[in-house]
Design an enzyme around this catalytic site. Structure first.
Site, mmCIF file in Angstrom:
data_model
loop_
_atom_site.group_PDB
_atom_site.id
_atom_site.type_symbol
_atom_site.label_atom_id
_atom_site.label_comp_id
_atom_site.label_asym_id
_atom_site.label_seq_id
_atom_site.Cartn_x
_atom_site.Cartn_y
_atom_site.Cartn_z
ATOM 1 C CE LYS A 265 -3.070 2.553 3.156
ATOM 2 N NZ LYS A 265 -3.714 2.537 4.493
ATOM 3 C CG ASP A 270 -5.433 8.018 4.930
ATOM 4 O OD1 ASP A 270 -6.362 8.614 4.331
ATOM 5 O OD2 ASP A 270 -5.619 7.033 5.676
ATOM 6 C CE LYS A 277 -6.172 8.693 8.319
ATOM 7 N NZ LYS A 277 -6.574 7.520 9.126
ATOM 8 C CG ASP A 288 -1.918 5.133 5.322
ATOM 9 O OD1 ASP A 288 -1.724 4.086 5.967
ATOM 10 O OD2 ASP A 288 -3.020 5.436 4.838
ATOM 11 C CD GLU A 349 -6.755 5.148 2.941
ATOM 12 O OE1 GLU A 349 -5.583 4.838 3.215
ATOM 13 O OE2 GLU A 349 -7.623 5.343 3.813
ATOM 14 N NE ARG A 351 -10.541 -1.543 4.547
ATOM 15 C CZ ARG A 351 -10.968 -1.717 5.799
ATOM 16 N NH1 ARG A 351 -12.108 -2.360 6.021
ATOM 17 N NH2 ARG A 351 -10.271 -1.263 6.812
#
EC number: 3.4.11.1
Length: 493
Positions: A265, A270, A277, A288, A349, A351
């Site tokens: 990933k 993010d 968030k 991330d 996001e 996944r």
């Protein structure tokens, strides 16, 4: 990062070194070498006087010590040899590495390999020492950090009093390559997200391909849209920085041999998207892309070791940003596999980009097995803390191999379950599945989501949310789980 020259030499002359590293147990007892060099009396006296109690992690540097022809003697506490654990041993190694880094040592004889925790061997000790001392030289340097005088390590060489057997040489080479791979992973993850963009990751992969002879292919946004990567592109659509699908291939075996695939990933920042968030600690969301950084770190090690196997890397990389055209809770997207997904939370996001990457990897490379890695769920930190990464998968032998390599390198994984019972939490009234399954079993339901895209391949998922970086005053990327993955790949030969 400067590379230490590690050597193996069973017949050593202390006059050849400026520093001797010596393990000391409680009661002042030490190794056979200490007795031969007439140092036992010294360590015993220091213990009796209360000056050096030899507790695990305790160190003491002595300068121009009597009776030996070294400028420095570094004493390293090991505690009770009968109860010495791997954790205690590694704490002592890290303390020794720090003490050495703060000295003027250049040419070192290391005898810590004579002190080994139960159920481990000399090659294991050589591996752990090499990893610890090479890693100790890491220092984040980037134009974003205005350091006038970067520290230049003095240490040039380290010799182990051991035979140059094939096993010992493999331990040195694997550990040093892993440490250098970890350094790349740390550099990429520590870099501010306005520098480390998807484009920068792609350029890094291209530079590595040029250095090591990897094949490289970068998929651009228009191409991915045409291919039907609706899930990945949905996450990317709110960002101004263009997304990339970064693909690297290492061929060390016959071309007919199916490769092992690593999928990482690569969300370079993010925000959570529309499901924004909290502001506190959001700066850490530059980490991330820890899965992507790990994959590139592993490939750095592969390029140095040149093992006889085939490995491919696939990295979906984008930012996850709120914008007028960003995906919204309730939107439905179609993945590359054809399955549809209701997006209930735009902050889930990872996944969404991984599922298309997993499908693309299977369609393009026909791998024998896939291991994906991602800083995927905060639930993993709640479950396992920062000590171990989670591993889940549809092939127990693959999971077992990863767990074994994690245990061997002390870069550990803990298996969590997959079961169709958890699929109930991913049901959607408007699509084939939802992208979240509620608060309960968050790490498991995230993996259960990915399992829907890996039914035809042996697959394991690593959730590294708790291990890829640390917070607080020592904030920074850890380089994990590069060592475990390098060992896993070498064990597949």
């Amino acid at each position: 990062m400067k590379q230490i020259q590690f050597k193996l030499n069973a017949t050593t002359d202390l006059q050849s070194f400026d520093t001797l590293i010596l393990p000391v147990f409680d009661q002042g007892q030490s190794t056979q070498l200490a007795k031969e060099a007439h140092l036992q009396e010294l360590t015993q006296t220091l213990f009796n006087q209360g000056d050096f109690l030899a507790k695990p992690g305790q160190t003491q540097m002595l300068f121009q010590p009597a009776k030996i022809d070294c400028a420095r003697l570094l004493l390293v506490g090991m505690g009770d040899p009968k109860t010495l654990t791997v954790k205690g041993y590694l704490e002592s190694l890290n303390a020794a590495a720090k003490a050495l880094d703060n000295s003027g040592a250049v040419n070192v004889l290391n005898t810590l390999i004579e002190c080994i925790p139960a159920k481990n061997d000399q090659a294991w000790a050589i591996y752990q020492n090499t990893l610890a001392f090479q890693r100790s030289l890491y220092d984040y340097e980037h134009e974003s950090r205005n350091k006038k005088t970067p520290k230049e390590p003095k240490l040039n060489s380290m010799t182990y009093a051991a035979e140059a057997t094939a096993e010992n040489e493999k331990a040195v080479n694997q550990a040093q390559a892993s440490a250098l791979g970890m350094a790349l992973t740390q550099d990429l993850a520590n870099m501010p997200s306005n520098y480390c963009t998807p484009t920068y990751l792609a350029e890094t992969a291209e530079a590595m391909a040029k250095t090591y002879g990897f094949d490289v292919n970068i998929l651009e946004q228009d191409e991915m849209i045409k291919m039907g990567m609706g899930s990945f592109m949905a996450v990317a659509q709110g960002a101004h920085t263009p997304p990339k699908m970064i693909c690297l291939s290492y061929q060390g075996a016959d071309a007919s041999e199916a490769p092992i695939a690593l999928v990482g990933k690569g969300v370079t920042f993010d925000t959570g998207g529309i499901s924004l968030k909290p502001g506190e600690a959001m700066d850490e969301m530059k980490y991330d892309m820890g899965g992507a950084a790990t994959v590139l770190g592993v490939f750095e090690a592969l390029g140095r070791l040149k093992p006889k196997l085939n490995v491919v890397a696939v990295i979906p990389s984008t930012e996850n940003m709120p914008a007028g055209n960003a995906i919204k809770p309730g939107d439905v997207v179609k993945s590359l596999s054809g399955q549809t997904i209701e997006i209930l939370n735009t902050d889930a996001e990872g996944r969404l980009i991984l599922c298309d990457a997993l499908t693309y990897t299977q369609q393009t490379y026909k791998p024998s097995k896939i291991v994906d890695m991602a800083t995927l769920t905060g639930a993993c930190i709640i479950a396992l803390g920062h000590q171990m990464s989670a591993v889940l998968g549809n092939d127990q032998s693959l999971v077992d191999a990863l767990v074994a390599s994690g245990q061997k390198t002390y870069d550990r994984f803990w298996q969590m379950p997959l079961s169709e019972e958890y699929d109930e939490q991913l049901k959607s009234n408007f699509a084939d599945m939802a992208n979240i399954g509620g608060r309960a079993a968050g790490t498991i339901t995230a993996a259960q989501f990915l399992a829907r895209f890996t039914k035809e391949v042996n697959w394991a998922h690593l959730d590294i949310a708790g291990t890829a970086w640390i917070s607080g005053k020592d904030k920074g990327a850890t380089g994990r789980p590069v060592p475990a993955l390098v060992d896993f790949l070498l064990e597949q030969i």
